[in-house]
Each structure stands twice: as C-alpha cells, then as structure tokens.
Design a protein around this motif. Sequence first.
Motif, PDB file in Angstrom:
ATOM      1  N   ILE A   6       0.820  -1.133  -0.025  1.00  0.00           N
ATOM      2  CA  ILE A   6       0.016   0.090  -0.166  1.00  0.00           C
ATOM      3  C   ILE A   6       0.895   1.396  -0.197  1.00  0.00           C
ATOM      4  O   ILE A   6       1.770   1.405   1.032  1.00  0.00           O
ATOM      5  N   VAL A   7       0.776   2.126  -1.209  1.00  0.00           N
ATOM      6  CA  VAL A   7       1.593   3.383  -1.109  1.00  0.00           C
ATOM      7  C   VAL A   7       0.599   4.456  -1.040  1.00  0.00           C
ATOM      8  O   VAL A   7      -0.097   4.625  -1.876  1.00  0.00           O
ATOM      9  N   GLU A   8       0.533   5.050   0.097  1.00  0.00           N
ATOM     10  CA  GLU A   8      -0.450   6.143   0.464  1.00  0.00           C
ATOM     11  C   GLU A   8       0.324   6.986   1.431  1.00  0.00           C
ATOM     12  O   GLU A   8       0.559   6.574   2.468  1.00  0.00           O
ATOM     13  N   ASP A   9       0.128   8.493   1.347  1.00  0.00           N
ATOM     14  CA  ASP A   9       0.942   9.457   2.164  1.00  0.00           C
ATOM     15  C   ASP A   9      -0.021   9.924   3.194  1.00  0.00           C
ATOM     16  O   ASP A   9       0.272  10.804   3.931  1.00  0.00           O
ATOM     17  N   GLU A  10      -1.427   9.598   3.152  1.00  0.00           N
ATOM     18  CA  GLU A  10      -2.441  10.402   3.906  1.00  0.00           C
ATOM     19  C   GLU A  10      -2.699   9.090   5.089  1.00  0.00           C
ATOM     20  O   GLU A  10      -3.139   8.029   4.722  1.00  0.00           O
ATOM     21  N   PRO A  11      -2.238   9.273   6.397  1.00  0.00           N
ATOM     22  CA  PRO A  11      -2.455   8.538   7.269  1.00  0.00           C
ATOM     23  C   PRO A  11      -3.746   7.777   7.414  1.00  0.00           C
ATOM     24  O   PRO A  11      -4.004   6.706   7.722  1.00  0.00           O
ATOM     25  N   HIS A  18      -5.385  -0.484   4.658  1.00  0.00           N
ATOM     26  CA  HIS A  18      -5.043  -1.680   5.458  1.00  0.00           C
ATOM     27  C   HIS A  18      -6.047  -2.327   6.309  1.00  0.00           C
ATOM     28  O   HIS A  18      -6.028  -3.675   5.884  1.00  0.00           O
ATOM     29  N   ARG A  19      -6.918  -1.762   6.787  1.00  0.00           N
ATOM     30  CA  ARG A  19      -8.034  -2.495   7.582  1.00  0.00           C
ATOM     31  C   ARG A  19      -8.875  -3.351   6.474  1.00  0.00           C
ATOM     32  O   ARG A  19      -9.362  -4.371   6.699  1.00  0.00           O
ATOM     33  N   ILE A  20      -9.484  -2.621   5.394  1.00  0.00           N
ATOM     34  CA  ILE A  20     -10.391  -3.349   4.475  1.00  0.00           C
ATOM     35  C   ILE A  20      -9.527  -4.442   3.744  1.00  0.00           C
ATOM     36  O   ILE A  20     -10.203  -5.382   3.617  1.00  0.00           O
ATOM     37  N   ILE A  21      -8.307  -4.111   3.306  1.00  0.00           N
ATOM     38  CA  ILE A  21      -7.632  -5.397   2.717  1.00  0.00           C
ATOM     39  C   ILE A  21      -7.358  -6.445   3.727  1.00  0.00           C
ATOM     40  O   ILE A  21      -7.482  -7.561   3.150  1.00  0.00           O
ATOM     41  N   GLU A  32       3.669  -1.141   3.725  1.00  0.00           N
ATOM     42  CA  GLU A  32       3.193   0.193   3.671  1.00  0.00           C
ATOM     43  C   GLU A  32       4.421   1.054   3.245  1.00  0.00           C
ATOM     44  O   GLU A  32       5.391   0.728   3.779  1.00  0.00           O
ATOM     45  N   ALA A  33       3.952   2.089   2.423  1.00  0.00           N
ATOM     46  CA  ALA A  33       4.961   3.132   2.016  1.00  0.00           C
ATOM     47  C   ALA A  33       4.207   4.525   1.983  1.00  0.00           C
ATOM     48  O   ALA A  33       3.201   4.410   1.267  1.00  0.00           O
ATOM     49  N   SER A  34       4.810   5.345   2.552  1.00  0.00           N
ATOM     50  CA  SER A  34       4.092   6.888   2.658  1.00  0.00           C
ATOM     51  C   SER A  34       4.835   7.528   1.545  1.00  0.00           C
ATOM     52  O   SER A  34       4.442   8.892   1.263  1.00  0.00           O
ATOM     53  N   THR A  35       5.776   7.173   0.976  1.00  0.00           N
ATOM     54  CA  THR A  35       6.542   8.180  -0.167  1.00  0.00           C
ATOM     55  C   THR A  35       7.074   7.087  -1.338  1.00  0.00           C
ATOM     56  O   THR A  35       7.142   5.872  -1.174  1.00  0.00           O
ATOM     57  N   GLY A  36       7.291   7.752  -2.336  1.00  0.00           N
ATOM     58  CA  GLY A  36       7.691   6.931  -3.750  1.00  0.00           C
ATOM     59  C   GLY A  36       8.989   6.567  -3.285  1.00  0.00           C
ATOM     60  O   GLY A  36       9.260   5.291  -3.731  1.00  0.00           O
ATOM     61  N   LYS A  37       9.780   7.062  -2.509  1.00  0.00           N
ATOM     62  CA  LYS A  37      11.242   6.465  -2.083  1.00  0.00           C
ATOM     63  C   LYS A  37      11.086   5.101  -1.439  1.00  0.00           C
ATOM     64  O   LYS A  37      11.743   4.161  -1.645  1.00  0.00           O
ATOM     65  N   ARG A  38      10.158   5.080  -0.577  1.00  0.00           N
ATOM     66  CA  ARG A  38       9.889   3.850   0.284  1.00  0.00           C
ATOM     67  C   ARG A  38       9.443   2.646  -0.486  1.00  0.00           C
ATOM     68  O   ARG A  38       9.806   1.607  -0.466  1.00  0.00           O
ATOM     69  N   ALA A  39       8.277   3.208  -1.327  1.00  0.00           N
ATOM     70  CA  ALA A  39       7.704   2.227  -2.348  1.00  0.00           C
ATOM     71  C   ALA A  39       8.780   1.569  -3.088  1.00  0.00           C
ATOM     72  O   ALA A  39       8.606   0.274  -3.378  1.00  0.00           O
ATOM     73  N   ILE A  40       9.907   2.226  -3.782  1.00  0.00           N
ATOM     74  CA  ILE A  40      10.784   1.482  -4.531  1.00  0.00           C
ATOM     75  C   ILE A  40      11.704   0.628  -3.762  1.00  0.00           C
ATOM     76  O   ILE A  40      12.046  -0.467  -4.220  1.00  0.00           O
ATOM     77  N   GLU A  41      11.912   1.242  -2.601  1.00  0.00           N
ATOM     78  CA  GLU A  41      12.814   0.466  -1.575  1.00  0.00           C
ATOM     79  C   GLU A  41      12.163  -0.957  -1.331  1.00  0.00           C
ATOM     80  O   GLU A  41      12.618  -2.074  -1.444  1.00  0.00           O
ATOM     81  N   ASP A  55      -1.265   5.765  -4.614  1.00  0.00           N
ATOM     82  CA  ASP A  55      -1.922   6.973  -4.830  1.00  0.00           C
ATOM     83  C   ASP A  55      -0.686   7.615  -5.793  1.00  0.00           C
ATOM     84  O   ASP A  55       0.432   7.749  -5.423  1.00  0.00           O
ATOM     85  N   ILE A  56      -1.482   7.973  -6.921  1.00  0.00           N
ATOM     86  CA  ILE A  56      -0.462   8.418  -8.024  1.00  0.00           C
ATOM     87  C   ILE A  56       0.102   9.989  -7.519  1.00  0.00           C
ATOM     88  O   ILE A  56       1.120  10.198  -8.026  1.00  0.00           O
ATOM     89  N   ASN A  57      -0.459  10.569  -6.495  1.00  0.00           N
ATOM     90  CA  ASN A  57       0.114  11.805  -6.185  1.00  0.00           C
ATOM     91  C   ASN A  57       1.136  11.815  -5.027  1.00  0.00           C
ATOM     92  O   ASN A  57       1.354  12.857  -4.336  1.00  0.00           O
ATOM     93  N   ILE A  58       1.776  10.571  -4.541  1.00  0.00           N
ATOM     94  CA  ILE A  58       2.496  10.656  -3.530  1.00  0.00           C
ATOM     95  C   ILE A  58       3.676  11.496  -3.906  1.00  0.00           C
ATOM     96  O   ILE A  58       4.220  11.796  -4.930  1.00  0.00           O
ATOM     97  N   PRO A  59       4.715  11.825  -2.622  1.00  0.00           N
ATOM     98  CA  PRO A  59       5.785  12.393  -2.846  1.00  0.00           C
ATOM     99  C   PRO A  59       6.601  11.911  -3.843  1.00  0.00           C
ATOM    100  O   PRO A  59       6.809  10.700  -3.970  1.00  0.00           O
TER     101      PRO A  59
END
Length: 349
Positions: A6-11, A18-21, A32-41, A55-59
């Motif tokens: 899950i890549v999402e920057d809004e808590p 997370h709960r629904i999935i 979970e990743a809140s930034t594009g950098k963490r998603a790539i990691e 989310d297409i609009n993540i940092p």
Amino acid sequence: MYNIVIVEDEPIELESLHRIIAQCVDNAVLHEASTGKRAIELIDELKHIDMMFIDINIPLPNGKEVIEYLKAKNTETKVVVTTANDDFDLLHSMITLRVEDYLLKPVKKTTLTDTIKRTLGIDEQTTSASSALKTEVLNLLQNDNCTQWHNFLLKHINHAYEQTLAGTEARRNVTELLEILNTYLKSLGHQYASVCSILDELIHEVEWHGLTQALYSHLTLSLLKLSHDIFAVSGNTVGNKDFIQRAKLHIERHILSDLSLDDIASHAYVSSCYLSRAFKKKQQIGLSNYVAQRKLHVACGLLQFSDLKINAIALELAWQDANYFCRIFKKEQGIAPSDYRLMHAPRRH
C-alpha cells in the motif's frame, strides 16, 4: 499468502486501506510506504509482489514513476491506482502503464473489496480451499499427531513441486501453509519464538527463490527438524499416549537422527524387549523396519524433487553408509535409489 503493498501518504487513507484489505484477504502480508522512495525500496526488497495500491500523487518519485519502476522489474504485479484527481489525461496515462484499475477517493469499502477479489482472482472456491487448509493444519497440530503432520507436510510440498514442474506457479500454496503454521505458533507464546524465526526465513526464501530443486531439501528437512520443538514432549503429552504412541512420537521428532531400539524404548517408558514384541504385534511390522519406512518416505521426496546426491540423502537421514541406505531402499521400494530418481523425477517444463 499474498504480498500486498500500500503506497499512500495520507495516514487516515492508509489506515482505512490496511483495515479493508486485511479483512478481505485472510492470508495477506501487508507492506506500507508513505513516499515513492520507500515504495521503490519495497520493490527491491520483496522478490514477489502480488498487488500494489498506489496513490498517484505521492511525494517524489511520484506514483507514475513508481509504477514504471515496478513494471520494469515485475510485470506480473497487479496495480490499482487511487487518487482524488478525476482527470481524463491521467486516466489515459494509467492505461498505458497497464494498471488493473483506477479508483477515485474516497473509495467505498464494497468497491475496494470487489476490486481486490477480481484483481487477485479470489473466489469462493479459493476462500474455501484456504479455510480447509487452515482447519487441517490446526487439527493436526492440536491433536499432537506428529506422524500425520509429517505425512501431510510432505504430500502438500511435493504436490506444490509437481505443479511447479508442470508449469504452474505454486509457491503461494507453500507459503500459505507456512504462514498458517507460523501464525498459530506465534499465538501460543514466546516459547516458539525461535521456531517462528526459522519459519519467517523459510517463507522469505520460498517467496524469493520459488520452488527450486536446491530449496526442496532445505525446506523439507528444516520443517522436519522443527517438529522436535513443535511437538515438544510434556507431562500431558506422555500421560495421554500409550507406549506405542510415545515410541512413534519420538521417532518422528528425531526422524533425521540415528534411532536405536534402546533409545526409543527409554522414551516410550518400557523395556526394549517388550517394545519390540508389542510393536510388531500391534503394528504388524518390526520396529526397525517401521523406522526405515518412515525415513524412506522422506528419501523418496528428496530423490524426486531435490538436487542432493544419493550419499548426501543417506547422511541427512542418519545412514552413515550410503551402500547400506541403497540396500534398504531397494529392499523396501524394489528399486535402487538412482533408478527411482530416474523413473520418478518429473520432467521440467
């Protein structure tokens, strides 16, 4: 088991997804990743990702760049884009990236659930099979039936390897079994921490390497060794079993060790002579032949699916003399180990 990122920057959105999935997919491991950098990691860390919500609009790097990076490494990962931006040009760019779906925020629970099931191909039959597997695993463990547990383990893993060799991806069948075992043992407390740590490593290895020849021996032998601790002997265990059952339990917990009649009898709390006579009378087989058959059951899988040499298989099963192992194998199976391997090893597609 499914690996879902899950890549999402809004808590709040992240927590809701997370709960629904987690409710929708029983055997999912969520990352979970809140930034594009963490998603790539995470893309680099995880060998296999079944599904990514992003989310297409993540940092930066943004969602589009993360998807491009993911698709360059793993074209099989299912991608679902979430965004609050209802933009036609953006939607068109998602199509060119070969994403599975495009959901506008706020996403309704029913919409998200339907998307997950459709994208992952989860249906009632899959859910029912998963539930049946969990029930069977828990019954074997809770009934303290180590012999049947080993039979079940080998049958399940061997079937997954047969599927893999036939060209069907089956690693999830194995990781799901390991996850069920791991979750159950973790629920019992800290005494199984070391066992769960090994199971975590095995799950990672299956996900990373797939069901390879080299992994088969490590996987099966490790699980057989773990039975020593999983089926630990307690006062209740001894009291609830007769001496034949205690003998069988000791054999299974030490199936990869050199087992002697005296050693087995001492753990069955009877004399060697009495155990030998009673075991043959009740089981219609001599104790030494029974032990050999149990070990050869393991050997057959190693010959069929692993790349271990025959003398290495003999040593793993505590036969120091490979020639003796070959004689025992031929006596029980009617064929030499080398011929068994040639006859039974499935062709690789």
